[in-house]
Design a protein around this motif. Structure first.
Motif, short mmCIF file in Angstrom:
data_model
loop_
_atom_site.label_atom_id
_atom_site.label_comp_id
_atom_site.label_asym_id
_atom_site.label_seq_id
_atom_site.Cartn_x
_atom_site.Cartn_y
_atom_site.Cartn_z
N VAL A 21 -8.82 32.02 -25.59
CA VAL A 21 -10.72 32.78 -24.15
C VAL A 21 -10.39 31.58 -24.17
CG1 VAL A 21 -12.84 33.78 -24.22
CG2 VAL A 21 -11.32 34.77 -25.55
N MET A 22 -11.04 30.62 -24.79
CA MET A 22 -11.80 29.53 -24.23
C MET A 22 -10.84 28.13 -23.67
SD MET A 22 -13.51 27.75 -28.01
CE MET A 22 -13.73 26.09 -27.62
N ILE A 23 -9.24 28.17 -23.65
CA ILE A 23 -8.61 27.95 -23.17
C ILE A 23 -7.93 28.37 -21.43
CG2 ILE A 23 -7.36 26.52 -25.07
CD1 ILE A 23 -4.62 28.60 -24.44
N TRP A 42 -11.82 17.94 -22.69
CA TRP A 42 -11.34 18.95 -24.57
C TRP A 42 -10.23 19.38 -24.94
CZ3 TRP A 42 -14.92 17.84 -27.52
CH2 TRP A 42 -16.89 17.07 -27.38
N LEU A 43 -9.36 20.40 -24.07
CA LEU A 43 -7.72 20.35 -24.51
C LEU A 43 -7.63 19.59 -25.63
CD1 LEU A 43 -7.34 21.47 -21.01
CD2 LEU A 43 -7.75 23.07 -22.70
N PRO A 44 -7.11 18.85 -25.34
CA PRO A 44 -5.92 17.95 -26.25
C PRO A 44 -6.78 18.18 -27.79
CG PRO A 44 -5.68 16.39 -24.57
CD PRO A 44 -6.86 17.74 -24.43
N LEU A 48 -5.80 20.25 -30.64
CA LEU A 48 -5.56 19.15 -32.33
C LEU A 48 -6.41 20.13 -33.53
CD1 LEU A 48 -5.55 16.38 -34.06
CD2 LEU A 48 -7.17 16.32 -33.80
N LEU A 49 -6.91 20.69 -33.37
CA LEU A 49 -8.48 21.56 -34.62
C LEU A 49 -7.15 23.02 -34.58
CD1 LEU A 49 -11.34 21.89 -32.85
CD2 LEU A 49 -10.60 20.52 -35.50
N TRP A 50 -6.59 23.84 -33.52
CA TRP A 50 -5.84 24.45 -33.81
C TRP A 50 -4.53 24.48 -34.16
CZ3 TRP A 50 -5.27 27.77 -27.97
CH2 TRP A 50 -4.54 29.03 -28.83
N LYS A 93 -5.73 16.48 -9.36
CA LYS A 93 -5.82 17.67 -10.45
C LYS A 93 -4.56 18.19 -11.47
CE LYS A 93 -8.87 21.36 -9.26
NZ LYS A 93 -9.15 22.68 -8.34
N LEU A 94 -3.36 18.18 -10.86
CA LEU A 94 -1.87 18.51 -11.64
C LEU A 94 -1.44 17.21 -12.30
CD1 LEU A 94 0.08 20.04 -11.45
CD2 LEU A 94 0.99 19.27 -9.43
N VAL A 95 -2.50 15.58 -11.75
CA VAL A 95 -1.70 14.34 -12.94
C VAL A 95 -2.98 14.81 -13.47
CG1 VAL A 95 -2.39 12.09 -12.94
CG2 VAL A 95 -1.42 12.94 -10.64
N ILE A 96 -3.84 15.19 -13.52
CA ILE A 96 -4.87 14.78 -15.02
C ILE A 96 -4.10 16.16 -15.85
CG2 ILE A 96 -7.01 15.51 -15.74
CD1 ILE A 96 -8.15 13.48 -13.14
N LEU A 97 -4.18 17.31 -15.51
CA LEU A 97 -3.46 18.59 -16.03
C LEU A 97 -2.50 18.00 -16.40
CD1 LEU A 97 -4.49 21.22 -16.26
CD2 LEU A 97 -2.93 21.95 -14.63
#
Length: 202
Positions: A21-23, A42-44, A48-50, A93-97
């Motif tokens: 849900v979060m991602i 925050w995705l990495p 990491l937690l997941w 946006k694509l580079v950062i993603l």
């Protein structure tokens, strides 16, 4: 709730449902915002937690890959897919993603057993005896005949068809690809069909 009832236990898979849900929330916000949403960074951390909680993280990184691919296609064919975002902002946006995806892939290895964790999961899924475990039986198995789960699953398959029709009409590549992949994924086991139900609900 009727569909996922058998999986609502105090077990690690609950963390995967939360992270799904979060991602997806972050991906949709990123796609709809005019600028780069800071939540992308925050995705990495989430991965990491997941990776240290449940192997549903593999489905999560798959969702990330589908989103990245769909965003790349939108950049190449903006007019065809009805994208109004300026090309320079879309590229940024694509580079950062892409950087967030690469970082998320790397942090998957930051667990007590590194790459061996995923090798174990693969070998576990190849065991013949897994076919005898209730949650690993396909949702269309005769074991589920006459159960509420079967009817709920059928209703979600019908819903997936509606989503696919919507995705074609609105040229929503992410929704279409994600739904098609998780429908196929759900046929393997009732365990995976729960992931499909949660993700198609979103």
């Amino acid at each position: 709730l009727f569909g996922i009832l058998d999986r609502l236990l105090i077990k690690p898979q609950i963390s995967s449902y939360l992270f799904f849900v979060m991602i997806i929330y972050i991906f949709l916000e990123h796609r709809l915002s005019a600028a780069v949403t800071k939540k992308i960074y925050w995705l990495p951390v989430f991965f990491l937690l997941w990776a240290n909680m449940h192997m549903g993280v593999l489905a999560g990184i798959g969702i990330f890959a589908v989103f990245l691919l769909s965003e790349f296609v939108v950049l190449l064919k903006p007019a065809f897919l009805g994208d109004s975002c300026p090309p320079d902002i879309r590229k940024r946006k694509l580079v950062i993603l892409t950087a967030a995806f690469a970082a998320s892939l790397l942090v998957l290895l930051l667990n007590p057993h590194g790459i061996h964790t995923f090798a174990y999961v693969y070998s576990h899924l190849q065991m013949k005896m897994i076919e005898e475990v209730f949650e690993w039986r396909p949702p269309l198995d005769s074991h589920f005949d006459g159960t509420i789960f079967r009817y709920v699953y059928y209703s979600f398959l019908a819903g997936a068809l509606i989503i696919l029709l919507y995705a074609i009409r609105k040229k929503d590549l992410f929704a279409g690809l994600l739904t098609a992949i998780f429908v196929f994924y759900s046929f393997r086991s009732s365990r995976f069909s729960i992931d499909f139900m949660i993700i198609s609900s979103i």
